[in-house]
Scaffold this motif. Sequence first.
Motif, mmCIF file in Angstrom:
data_model
loop_
_atom_site.group_PDB
_atom_site.id
_atom_site.type_symbol
_atom_site.label_atom_id
_atom_site.label_comp_id
_atom_site.label_asym_id
_atom_site.label_seq_id
_atom_site.Cartn_x
_atom_site.Cartn_y
_atom_site.Cartn_z
ATOM 1 N N GLN A 93 2.286 44.044 -3.902
ATOM 2 C CA GLN A 93 1.555 44.877 -5.452
ATOM 3 C C GLN A 93 0.417 43.133 -5.781
ATOM 4 N N THR A 94 1.240 41.876 -5.186
ATOM 5 C CA THR A 94 -0.145 40.864 -5.896
ATOM 6 C C THR A 94 -0.625 40.917 -5.333
ATOM 7 N N CYS A 136 -2.440 35.316 -9.519
ATOM 8 C CA CYS A 136 -1.906 36.125 -8.243
ATOM 9 C C CYS A 136 -2.454 34.770 -6.910
ATOM 10 N N GLY A 165 0.279 32.474 -6.575
ATOM 11 C CA GLY A 165 1.581 33.335 -6.263
ATOM 12 C C GLY A 165 1.495 34.069 -5.283
ATOM 13 N N ILE A 166 0.222 34.373 -4.121
ATOM 14 C CA ILE A 166 -0.035 34.645 -2.910
ATOM 15 C C ILE A 166 0.126 33.454 -2.020
ATOM 16 N N TRP A 217 -3.138 43.400 -6.805
ATOM 17 C CA TRP A 217 -3.705 42.877 -8.373
ATOM 18 C C TRP A 217 -4.790 42.066 -8.117
ATOM 19 N N LEU A 218 -4.662 41.452 -6.971
ATOM 20 C CA LEU A 218 -5.592 39.938 -6.819
ATOM 21 C C LEU A 218 -7.161 40.844 -7.169
ATOM 22 N N SER A 226 -5.028 35.692 -15.043
ATOM 23 C CA SER A 226 -4.216 36.756 -13.812
ATOM 24 C C SER A 226 -4.458 36.392 -12.774
ATOM 25 N N TRP A 227 -6.372 35.989 -12.409
ATOM 26 C CA TRP A 227 -6.070 35.705 -10.970
ATOM 27 C C TRP A 227 -5.990 34.481 -10.469
#
Length: 1483
Positions: free
Chosen positions: A1188-1189, A1043, A1046-1047, A1192-1193, A1039-1040
């Motif tokens: 949200q990202t 994220c 993604g950012i 989440w990060l 996930s890390w």
Amino acid sequence: MLEKFCNSTFWNSSFLDSPEVDLPLCFEQTVLVWIPLGFLWLLAPWQFLYVYRSRTKKSSITKLYLTKQVLVGFLLILAVIDLALALTEDTGQATVPAVRYTNPSLYLGTWILVLLIQHSRRWCIQKDSWFLSVFWILSILCGTFQFQTLIRTLLRGSNPNLAYSCVFLICYTLQILVLILSAFSEKNDSSKHPSTTASFLSSITFSWYDSIVLKGFKKPLTLEDIWDIDEETKTKTLVSRFEKYMAGELQKARQAFQKRQQKNSQWNPGARLHGLDKNQSQSQDVLVLEETKKNKKKSEATKDFPKSWLVKALFKTFYVILLKSFLLKLVYDILMFLNPQLLKLLISFANDHDIYLWTGYLYSILFFAVALIQSVCLQYYFKLCFMLGMKVRTTITASVYKKALTLSNQARKQYTIGETVNLMSVDSQKLMDVTNFIHLLWSNVLQICLSIYFLWAELGPSVLAGVGVMVLLIPINGVIATKNRAIQVKNMKYKDNRLKIMNEVLSGIKILKYFAWEPSFQNQVHDLRKKELRNLLTFGQLQSVMIFLLYLTPVLVSVITFSVYVLVDSNNILDAEKAFTSITLFNILRFPMSMLPMIVSTMLQASVSVERLEKYLGGDDLDTSAIRHDCNFDKAVQFSEASFTWDHNSEVTIQDVNLDIMPGQLVAVVGTVGSGKSSLMSAMLGEMENVHGHITVKGINLSGGQKQRISLARATYQNSDIYILDDPLSAVDAHVGKHIFNKVLGPSGLLKGKTRLLVTHSIHFLPQVDEIVVLGNGIIVEKGSYSTLLAKKGLFAKNLKTFIKQTGPKDEPTVNEDSEEDDYGLMPSVEEIPEDVASLSMKRENSLHRTFSRSSRSSSRRLKPLKDLKTRNVNILKEEEEPVKGQKLIKKEFIQTGKVKFSIYLKYLQAIGWCSIFFIIFGFVLHSVSFIGSNLWLSAWTRDSKTFNSTNYPASQRDLRVGVYGALGLAQGIFVLIANLWSVYGSVHAASTLHRQLLNNILRVPMSFFDTTPTGRIVNRFAGDISTVDDTLPTSLRSWILCFLGIISTLVMICLATPVFIIVIVPLGIIYVSVQIFYVATSRQLRRLDSVTRSPIYSHFSETVSGLSVIRAFEHQERFLKHNEMVTDTNQKCVFSWITSNRWLAVRLELIGNLIVFFSSLMMVIYRDTLSGDTVGFVLSNALSITQTLNWLVRMTSEIETNIVAVERINEYINVENEAPWVTDKRPPEGWPSKGEIQFSNYQVRYRPELDLVLKGITCDIKSTEKIGVVGRTGAGKSSLTNSLFRILEAAGGQITIDGVDIASIGLHDLREKLTIIPQDPILFSGSLRMNLDPFNNYSDEEIWKALELAHLKSFVDGLQAGLSYEVTEGGDNLSIGQRQLLCLARALLQKSKILIMDEATAAVDLETDRLIQTTIQTEFSHCTTITIAHRLHTIMDSDKVMVLDNGKIVEYGSPEELLKNTGPFYFMAQEAGIENTNCTAF
């Protein structure tokens, strides 16, 4: 009408139709003034009502309060001035509009109201009123328009009323000042917790929590740093509220249950549960069969119980929180759909250059405002939900604890301690998880409906194609999820088995080391682990497919929807507005679609937990109505026709007992084992189920004393009226027993004059008691004084006689290894096999009685040893202080603090494999690239709508657009799939490596490590920490990476469109990183504190359940409840702090995210001449998802930090120092040892480097086939001698040679395999009988049967259905102690080595087994060198030599005959034992 009121235009839309937008002055002075004032006046009554209801004592005046009052006072003066100006202005030339009078008058009243409200808050804990803060914000926002109109007028130089303008500007400034002051919180002396006194603004931004975050950043937080929770959240408050509703709901549920039962009984009159006959033959097979029958019946009986009340009771307890969070979530969900609409407006603004610029700015500000309100609503909603979860967990935990204290024995029997702890830990956690997300049930449905509605508005029926794909994917996901659940269930089974074996390995580690069996068990664990990892791999692969579908869904949906939209009708052209609005809506839709199945499955899991909790909490309480307390009663205790049972389904244990006990009597209760002595005591304490009759007790102070001395002391200092003493003398040796009886229990002891009921086997105390009650099969057989019973010549007298007749000089006491006294702490042993158990116990006591009379004769001789005993005890204490200190240190070091070292991350990455890591990251990067690509392509596609109109759009262009967009979307999914699959393989490899290293090392560490480390702590490494490495850590890591990339890709896209944005990113990035650094340090420590404070809840609970009867006997339930509340509240304050820290972070990160959205939309407006609508849509639709990202990060960073601690803890045990290697280059010669000669030369040994020597220079020769007996008091070094031979302890000096080979020069396994030991406690492992005898399959079945025959077990094993494959349960619980001891003998017989060491078992075996063992050893091991560690002298009187140890030195060594001639230590021991010569060794 309003125009007359103002004397000017109220509304004209032409005001808005110009680049210089403004509102009419009349509108500003009426509507915009009245909105905030109306809000204030409408809510003021509620405000005063609230103050009245929640008032506390008036608090002192603070500077902050004074300042605010002074500022509002100024506002009041300004309103008066304003009114005066309006009045003086009226010179009669031009009429002054009415608004000029009314507004100052309204303000006058308002400021007086504000002063009153602020003053009334002195009586509240929270000084700042939320609604005053909202009023100031509204007032300032509405005043902005008037403010800018005024400034414009002044700048234009037109002729305004200067005095009026000054008043307005000062007034506006003062309001801003008051708002700023409202942000500060006023401290309150009575409240410890700042959240209760925090101002409104501080509350919604969680700024009151800043100090903790700062403290946590500077140094690791401790429990003292964290604020206590407020009264509302304390366990006591929660439980009392819950119990109020629980009582009502449970009552209704019980009535419904009775109705159901009546209905069922009408249908099925024959259904009845039969009690099991307790007196069935007790062979093992029958027991097993009985057990299965019992379970079947039990499940039939317990299927139905009062149901469906728990959720209702919880709802009623917490409905306020539920309602608040419902409203917040509703507002949030509705606002969520404003974003796509605003995005649509902004795109149309970018495309249409005729729209005025101010419209763009307005949209940007609206974007920001909506996002801000959303953030506040969401964070407060989350806080409420998590708080609700925490409160529910606390309520359930505390209720289960409270119930455990009152649960009836019958209900309690249905649960093991483990199961009850599970109700507290697992089931309450499940409920907590559900309550955290309970609102998503309706919220998801609402979001799905709204999304589809808005999508329909954009794209018409084509939406159905996309939604159809989503719906189709739900069952696929469902199937995968079901498969995954099945795998998890299977894996839990493997995990349980692995941990069971690990538990046994660690409990029996000494045996494994003695027999060199570690490799066999290592392989067993590795095999289970392989199965577990194979499952883990399948699970990971399915999970990857799920993630692949999750990522593919939005892409697939948008591709299909857009394709259908474009293909259905040639007039449909995809433009930027439609495309990006739809994509934003599809992104919104993705979350509820993926969450809904998850929520449903969580709900189902929780429903199981709810049923289990309802069954437990609704169980019957202990019924103590048969025990009557009467303070004016003439007897101390009276049993009237009393019959009691442990379980209504089984036979009566205590039958028709009639017994009167007078105050101050000492009554002894005697009888055979199982005659009901303890049950009689339990019945008095109300621990049993009443059948009929009752017990009347005078006074209410009962004290129960269990078997240890501490309990006895505890009972004594209670100063009760009646003492119930259940055999307190059995666990102590005769010496101490006599001392306790004389000083405490007896006629001249501490408790003389109190009523005492003493269950005892010590016959020599009986002449001193007032009355004796003889029990047999739950019935009173005889009662009376000692002399009366002897004169009666009944059962008691008969047994006593047989006993005295049978005792002869052969009886002698034994040395009890486990007692804390020395060899004079003589435990009796009886060689003859008496007819029944009663006579056995009487005989034992008599032998003791005789020992005492004899020892009193030789008291002069005894003085010296007793003095020794004292000094030696002191030394032992000193010696023991060290290890205890060591243990404490280990416990303390257990809470890691500070940052996890970088080397730990490297250790984990190395375990994954660097090659794998490269490909995993490469896969994720390619995914990000294709993500950017598909966004850019879509933006190019929407540009077509400007180039072509609907009539001339070429089909080839359209197909190209759809095809490439689809291909890029597919590429995203495929790259995620590849990267995920690779990371699953990598993480499984890492999990395998770490477990292998951990297990291999733990089996090789020296015994001293196990002595100083609690087993639980080692098991925890194999359970919790390995589980984290298996499941949690890999997911967090994936996930890390996603994220993070993604950012990065979102920011890259924004910067591609507007390079200026880099200027904004840099400062925001710096703020972001610093917030994260601050937070992670605090969060990490709070997580550690949470887990550290949670375990005392469970351990205190299991201790309570195990010691329940004692707690009830002393009536200390309240104290234990209080302690439970205290430990729960300690844990709650950590959880509360952790929840708040998450919200603190989220608010700040969302602000950064919102600023990114705001600035990017602002850039779009500023640079609109150079940008097209498609770029605007492309940038903003991505910027909207960044919030949200970002959140989440940081969450994932913190999660990884928390979970990597597991690797740190595993690593700690991978690096524990090992004992010597199992096999070295130097191997002993073939057939060694052939003779079995052992030489000790000046041999010294100590347990740990910091302790003293335990063997201090032992020197002796043991010849081949010699039989050596080793005797000595506790702590003399007997066991150390055994441990030295096996090199469990390594030499501190000197050496041991066996057949000329120095044992220190060869590998441990080469040595240990060649020695045989029959250990003191017979430890067995779960598995087949065969595995317990021969784990490496070295011997044939014939050899094993032969060994069993010699060990007198053949007939028993033959009788078992499974024979050698008979499954032994954990610890060998399904075999008697005697059978276990014989199995250990069979092990030794199989090994046939030249050297046998026997650590003689004390009370573990009955006399028959003892005789069998001795005979077998004499015949079968005659060719061996035998060393016997003796606890009973008679067993070594036929040895060739006896070694007497004292304080780690040999004080005597020679044949028993020689030693008996000298008056040395051995002579005195023998004399004590009544052994005059070496022939006194009858078996």
